[in-house]
Scaffold this motif. Structure first.
Motif, PDB file in Angstrom:
ATOM      1  N   GLY A   1       0.811  -1.221   0.000  1.00  0.00           N
ATOM      2  CA  GLY A   1       0.000   0.000   0.000  1.00  0.00           C
ATOM      3  C   GLY A   1       0.840   1.266   0.000  1.00  0.00           C
ATOM      4  N   ASN A   2       2.155   1.119  -0.134  1.00  0.00           N
ATOM      5  CA  ASN A   2       3.006   2.313  -0.069  1.00  0.00           C
ATOM      6  C   ASN A   2       3.077   3.088  -1.370  1.00  0.00           C
ATOM      7  OD1 ASN A   2       3.853   2.329   2.661  1.00  0.00           O
ATOM      8  ND2 ASN A   2       4.924   0.433   2.221  1.00  0.00           N
TER       9      ASN A   2
ATOM     10  N   GLY B   1      -6.765   9.571  17.301  1.00  0.00           N
ATOM     11  CA  GLY B   1      -7.320  10.436  18.333  1.00  0.00           C
ATOM     12  C   GLY B   1      -7.838   9.673  19.548  1.00  0.00           C
TER      13      GLY B   1
ATOM     14  N   SER C   1      -8.387   3.630  11.151  1.00  0.00           N
ATOM     15  CA  SER C   1      -7.412   4.193  10.215  1.00  0.00           C
ATOM     16  C   SER C   1      -6.149   3.321  10.254  1.00  0.00           C
ATOM     17  CB  SER C   1      -7.062   5.624  10.623  1.00  0.00           C
ATOM     18  OG  SER C   1      -6.355   5.597  11.854  1.00  0.00           O
ATOM     19  N   ARG C   2      -5.267   3.554   9.314  1.00  0.00           N
ATOM     20  CA  ARG C   2      -4.041   2.750   9.255  1.00  0.00           C
ATOM     21  C   ARG C   2      -3.148   2.981  10.475  1.00  0.00           C
ATOM     22  NH1 ARG C   2       0.093   2.309   4.189  1.00  0.00           N
ATOM     23  NH2 ARG C   2       1.992   2.539   5.360  1.00  0.00           N
ATOM     24  N   ASP C   3      -3.180   4.204  10.957  1.00  0.00           N
ATOM     25  CA  ASP C   3      -2.365   4.539  12.118  1.00  0.00           C
ATOM     26  C   ASP C   3      -2.678   3.615  13.303  1.00  0.00           C
ATOM     27  OD1 ASP C   3      -0.728   7.299  12.402  1.00  0.00           O
ATOM     28  OD2 ASP C   3      -1.286   6.442  14.348  1.00  0.00           O
TER      29      ASP C   3
ATOM     30  N   GLN D   1      -9.015  -2.222   8.867  1.00  0.00           N
ATOM     31  CA  GLN D   1      -8.471  -0.977   8.263  1.00  0.00           C
ATOM     32  C   GLN D   1      -9.239  -0.538   7.020  1.00  0.00           C
ATOM     33  OE1 GLN D   1      -4.175  -0.737   7.642  1.00  0.00           O
ATOM     34  NE2 GLN D   1      -4.560   0.542   5.850  1.00  0.00           N
TER      35      GLN D   1
ATOM     36  N   GLY E   1      -9.330   2.276   3.862  1.00  0.00           N
ATOM     37  CA  GLY E   1      -8.507   3.234   3.122  1.00  0.00           C
ATOM     38  C   GLY E   1      -7.796   2.591   1.955  1.00  0.00           C
ATOM     39  N   LEU E   2      -6.903   3.370   1.408  1.00  0.00           N
ATOM     40  CA  LEU E   2      -6.171   2.978   0.213  1.00  0.00           C
ATOM     41  C   LEU E   2      -5.510   1.612   0.334  1.00  0.00           C
ATOM     42  CD1 LEU E   2      -5.474   4.258  -2.485  1.00  0.00           C
ATOM     43  CD2 LEU E   2      -3.418   5.149  -1.441  1.00  0.00           C
ATOM     44  N   SER E   3      -4.849   1.381   1.464  1.00  0.00           N
ATOM     45  CA  SER E   3      -4.184   0.092   1.627  1.00  0.00           C
ATOM     46  C   SER E   3      -4.993  -0.838   2.532  1.00  0.00           C
ATOM     47  CB  SER E   3      -2.765   0.282   2.169  1.00  0.00           C
ATOM     48  OG  SER E   3      -2.779   1.144   3.272  1.00  0.00           O
TER      49      SER E   3
ATOM     50  N   SER F   1      -8.267  12.131  11.198  1.00  0.00           N
ATOM     51  CA  SER F   1      -8.011  13.459  10.624  1.00  0.00           C
ATOM     52  C   SER F   1      -8.596  13.628   9.216  1.00  0.00           C
ATOM     53  CB  SER F   1      -6.504  13.728  10.579  1.00  0.00           C
ATOM     54  OG  SER F   1      -5.857  12.750   9.795  1.00  0.00           O
TER      55      SER F   1
ATOM     56  N   GLN G   1      -5.526   9.179   2.017  1.00  0.00           N
ATOM     57  CA  GLN G   1      -5.502   7.714   1.894  1.00  0.00           C
ATOM     58  C   GLN G   1      -6.642   7.075   2.686  1.00  0.00           C
ATOM     59  OE1 GLN G   1      -2.880   9.536   2.939  1.00  0.00           O
ATOM     60  NE2 GLN G   1      -1.217   9.227   1.494  1.00  0.00           N
ATOM     61  N   HIS G   2      -7.096   7.735   3.743  1.00  0.00           N
ATOM     62  CA  HIS G   2      -8.241   7.191   4.488  1.00  0.00           C
ATOM     63  C   HIS G   2      -9.535   7.482   3.717  1.00  0.00           C
ATOM     64  CE1 HIS G   2     -10.375   5.619   7.958  1.00  0.00           C
ATOM     65  NE2 HIS G   2     -11.271   6.571   7.728  1.00  0.00           N
TER      66      HIS G   2
ATOM     67  N   ASN H   1     -14.234  15.330  15.916  1.00  0.00           N
ATOM     68  CA  ASN H   1     -12.811  15.660  15.966  1.00  0.00           C
ATOM     69  C   ASN H   1     -12.635  16.954  16.753  1.00  0.00           C
ATOM     70  OD1 ASN H   1     -10.058  16.463  15.178  1.00  0.00           O
ATOM     71  ND2 ASN H   1     -10.246  14.789  13.712  1.00  0.00           N
TER      72      ASN H   1
ATOM     73  N   ALA I   1      -9.862  19.986  10.780  1.00  0.00           N
ATOM     74  CA  ALA I   1      -9.533  18.628  10.307  1.00  0.00           C
ATOM     75  C   ALA I   1     -10.151  18.399   8.925  1.00  0.00           C
ATOM     76  CB  ALA I   1     -10.037  17.590  11.299  1.00  0.00           C
TER      77      ALA I   1
ATOM     78  N   LEU J   1     -13.553  13.617  21.937  1.00  0.00           N
ATOM     79  CA  LEU J   1     -14.278  12.355  21.802  1.00  0.00           C
ATOM     80  C   LEU J   1     -14.514  11.682  23.158  1.00  0.00           C
ATOM     81  CD1 LEU J   1     -12.187   9.612  21.985  1.00  0.00           C
ATOM     82  CD2 LEU J   1     -11.353  10.700  19.931  1.00  0.00           C
TER      83      LEU J   1
HETATM   84  P1  FAD Z   1      -4.074  11.411  12.616  1.00  0.00           P
HETATM   85  O1  FAD Z   1      -3.861  11.934  11.255  1.00  0.00           O
HETATM   86  O2  FAD Z   1      -2.992  11.578  13.595  1.00  0.00           O
HETATM   87  O3  FAD Z   1      -5.405  12.090  13.178  1.00  0.00           O
HETATM   88  C1  FAD Z   1      -5.863  11.976  14.485  1.00  0.00           C
HETATM   89  C2  FAD Z   1      -7.013  12.954  14.634  1.00  0.00           C
HETATM   90  O4  FAD Z   1      -7.595  12.788  15.900  1.00  0.00           O
HETATM   91  C3  FAD Z   1      -6.606  14.422  14.496  1.00  0.00           C
HETATM   92  O5  FAD Z   1      -7.386  15.052  13.505  1.00  0.00           O
HETATM   93  C4  FAD Z   1      -6.911  15.012  15.877  1.00  0.00           C
HETATM   94  O6  FAD Z   1      -7.406  16.335  15.810  1.00  0.00           O
HETATM   95  C5  FAD Z   1      -7.973  14.060  16.388  1.00  0.00           C
HETATM   96  N1  FAD Z   1      -8.005  13.975  17.848  1.00  0.00           N
HETATM   97  C6  FAD Z   1      -6.980  13.792  18.702  1.00  0.00           C
HETATM   98  N2  FAD Z   1      -7.417  13.705  19.974  1.00  0.00           N
HETATM   99  C7  FAD Z   1      -8.763  13.845  19.902  1.00  0.00           C
HETATM  100  C8  FAD Z   1      -9.788  13.877  20.892  1.00  0.00           C
HETATM  101  N3  FAD Z   1      -9.523  13.691  22.184  1.00  0.00           N
HETATM  102  N4  FAD Z   1     -11.059  14.063  20.503  1.00  0.00           N
HETATM  103  C9  FAD Z   1     -11.360  14.251  19.180  1.00  0.00           C
HETATM  104  N5  FAD Z   1     -10.423  14.229  18.211  1.00  0.00           N
HETATM  105  C10 FAD Z   1      -9.151  14.030  18.558  1.00  0.00           C
HETATM  106  N6  FAD Z   1      -4.486   5.651   6.313  1.00  0.00           N
HETATM  107  C11 FAD Z   1      -5.654   5.004   6.478  1.00  0.00           C
HETATM  108  O7  FAD Z   1      -6.460   5.346   7.359  1.00  0.00           O
HETATM  109  N7  FAD Z   1      -5.984   3.957   5.658  1.00  0.00           N
HETATM  110  C12 FAD Z   1      -5.166   3.518   4.665  1.00  0.00           C
HETATM  111  O8  FAD Z   1      -5.504   2.547   3.987  1.00  0.00           O
HETATM  112  C13 FAD Z   1      -3.933   4.208   4.464  1.00  0.00           C
HETATM  113  N8  FAD Z   1      -3.106   3.842   3.463  1.00  0.00           N
HETATM  114  C14 FAD Z   1      -1.957   4.571   3.249  1.00  0.00           C
HETATM  115  C15 FAD Z   1      -1.164   4.272   2.141  1.00  0.00           C
HETATM  116  C16 FAD Z   1      -0.035   5.030   1.907  1.00  0.00           C
HETATM  117  C17 FAD Z   1       0.769   4.712   0.700  1.00  0.00           C
HETATM  118  C18 FAD Z   1       0.330   6.057   2.797  1.00  0.00           C
HETATM  119  C19 FAD Z   1       1.561   6.879   2.554  1.00  0.00           C
HETATM  120  C20 FAD Z   1      -0.433   6.344   3.893  1.00  0.00           C
HETATM  121  C21 FAD Z   1      -1.603   5.609   4.144  1.00  0.00           C
HETATM  122  N9  FAD Z   1      -2.414   5.895   5.235  1.00  0.00           N
HETATM  123  C22 FAD Z   1      -3.604   5.258   5.349  1.00  0.00           C
HETATM  124  C23 FAD Z   1      -1.988   6.804   6.316  1.00  0.00           C
HETATM  125  C24 FAD Z   1      -2.592   8.195   6.238  1.00  0.00           C
HETATM  126  O9  FAD Z   1      -1.775   9.025   5.451  1.00  0.00           O
HETATM  127  C25 FAD Z   1      -2.691   8.815   7.655  1.00  0.00           C
HETATM  128  O10 FAD Z   1      -1.424   8.799   8.260  1.00  0.00           O
HETATM  129  C26 FAD Z   1      -3.665   8.111   8.584  1.00  0.00           C
HETATM  130  O11 FAD Z   1      -4.918   7.934   7.942  1.00  0.00           O
HETATM  131  C27 FAD Z   1      -3.854   8.952   9.838  1.00  0.00           C
HETATM  132  O12 FAD Z   1      -4.658   8.266  10.737  1.00  0.00           O
HETATM  133  P2  FAD Z   1      -5.538   9.059  11.801  1.00  0.00           P
HETATM  134  O13 FAD Z   1      -6.496   9.939  11.110  1.00  0.00           O
HETATM  135  O14 FAD Z   1      -6.074   8.016  12.721  1.00  0.00           O
HETATM  136  O15 FAD Z   1      -4.428   9.867  12.618  1.00  0.00           O
END
Ligand code: FAD
Length: 330
Positions: free
Chosen positions: A142-143, A219, A243-245, A257, A259-261, A276, A280-281, A295, A300, A314
């Motif tokens: 998925g990269n 989050g 999410s992937r994270d 999971q 998203g894209l991957s 966020s 990719q998500h 959020n 966001a 949340l």
């Molecule tokens: P973050 O981006 O860190 O977001 C966390 C969010 O939580 C923030 O907006 C913040 O404001 C919020 N938050 C924090 N604390 C609280 C709280 N107490 N209450 C409310 N809100 C809060 N990602 C995927 O999801 N799926 C995929 O399939 C995927 N494939 C990828 C493929 C490639 C090639 C690459 C490069 C990346 C891929 N990603 C994928 C990763 C993607 O780019 C992001 O890094 C990922 O989606 C971020 O996950 P997140 O939104 O959980 O985390």
């Protein structure tokens, strides 16, 4: 220019609605190539209304092979029937869904035809200069997104990830051609014998079939906090996505999971909590009918595609929401 073909999946007397997603994909390819779009449907006791629906949803032609010996899915027999059709009509492009049926059948056919096949595509397009099919899919874990072309052989074959596009809408006034085909006994001979179909009852909720998904992101802060997401999903009769994270951190496993991957989903309701909205998500859930985002960051990205946005923590919002739903259910 040969036709664009889609495989309409017909099993246990029913047309799989995934067939309409393929028509949506096929329609734009056929339009760009200025050629006809055809669906092939094979099985037993295929209903006229199913054939009509393929036409209403975009097929200019439907090739039908209806035979008692096609009642059950046997890859060897189905492949022989499709190979006969391919040899006779020489379509330029042939796509199927990346379902169990598509994933079994298409490689078998591609090997027999000595042509290329790209599995699990998320994007299909036509290269303007050459008319070649551009088959894009996530690669290397998925990269990267790889775009693959089949240059020298035909048909160009691809399977398409389910729910990565909306189904084509019906137009009850559309008309098309229906071509019924019959084949000699040797086409139906097979070394494989069908014994019985056993449904896997133990399978976990498939997030791709869920009408409601509650998805959690980074989050949430830690694995234990996912009990809030699990509880909300259970109360709503939905499935849990992430999410992937979250998967990278080991808070939930990869099958969740999105998203894209990960998986592509299109539920009636998608609740994104602490996600966020990275591109990719979004690629895996943007076709959801209704999106609610929770959020704490008002800027966001997820709010850009949400139908309803709740800005806040949340840890405060989820317990309140869970309590209200419990009260409502009493
Ligand atoms: P973050 O981006 O860190 O977001 C966390 C969010 O939580 C923030 O907006 C913040 O404001 C919020 N938050 C924090 N604390 C609280 C709280 N107490 N209450 C409310 N809100 C809060 N990602 C995927 O999801 N799926 C995929 O399939 C995927 N494939 C990828 C493929 C490639 C090639 C690459 C490069 C990346 C891929 N990603 C994928 C990763 C993607 O780019 C992001 O890094 C990922 O989606 C971020 O996950 P997140 O939104 O959980 O985390």
């Amino acid at each position: 220019m040969g036709e664009v073909w889609t495989l309409a999946e017909f099993r246990h007397g029913k047309l799989n609605p995934i067939s309409f997603e393929l028509l949506n994909r096929g329609k734009s390819l056929a339009q760009k190539l200025d050629t006809s779009l055809a669906s092939i449907i094979i099985g037993y006791d295929i209903k006229k209304e199913d054939i009509d629906e393929l036409i209403e949803r975009g097929a200019d032609k439907v090739y039908v092979v209806d035979d008692k010996r096609l009642e059950n899915f046997i890859v060897e027999t189905y492949a022989k029937v499709i190979l006969k059709l391919l040899d006779e009509y020489n379509p330029d492009i042939f796509i199927a869904a990346a379902t169990t049926t598509g994933r079994t059948l298409m490689p078998y056919i591609a090997v027999k035809k000595q042509t290329g096949l790209t599995a699990d595509c998320t994007v299909l397009d036509i290269e303007e200069e050459t008319g070649n099919l551009l088959q894009t899919r996530p690669a290397i874990g998925g990269n990267i997104l790889a775009t693959i072309k089949t240059l020298n052989t035909r048909p160009q074959m691809a399977t398409v990830r389910p729910h990565s596009t909306k189904p084509a809408l019906p137009d009850r006034n559309r008309v098309g051609e229906v071509i019924y085909k019959q084949f000699s006994d040797d086409v139906f001979s097979s070394k494989t014998k069908y014994i019985r179909f056993i449904k896997n009852e133990s399978q976990q909720v498939n997030i791709q079939d869920a009408k409601i998904i509650v998805a959690g992101g980074r989050g949430l802060g830690k694995a234990e906090n996912f009990k809030l997401i699990d509880e909300l999903a259970e109360l709503l009769g939905g499935a849990v996505g992430v999410s992937r994270d979250v998967v990278d951190r080991g808070w939930k496993t990869y099958p969740h999971q999105i998203g894209l991957s990960g998986k592509t989903v299109s539920p009636a309701l998608y609740i994104a909590v602490g996600i966020s909205g990275a591109i990719q998500h979004i690629a895996g859930m943007q076709t959801s009918e209704n999106i609610i985002a929770i959020n704490k960051d008002p800027d966001a990205q997820i709010f850009k595609i949400a139908n309803l946005g709740i800005v806040g923590d949340l840890n405060e919002i989820l317990p309140l929401l869970i309590e209200r739903i419990k009260d409502y259910k009493k």
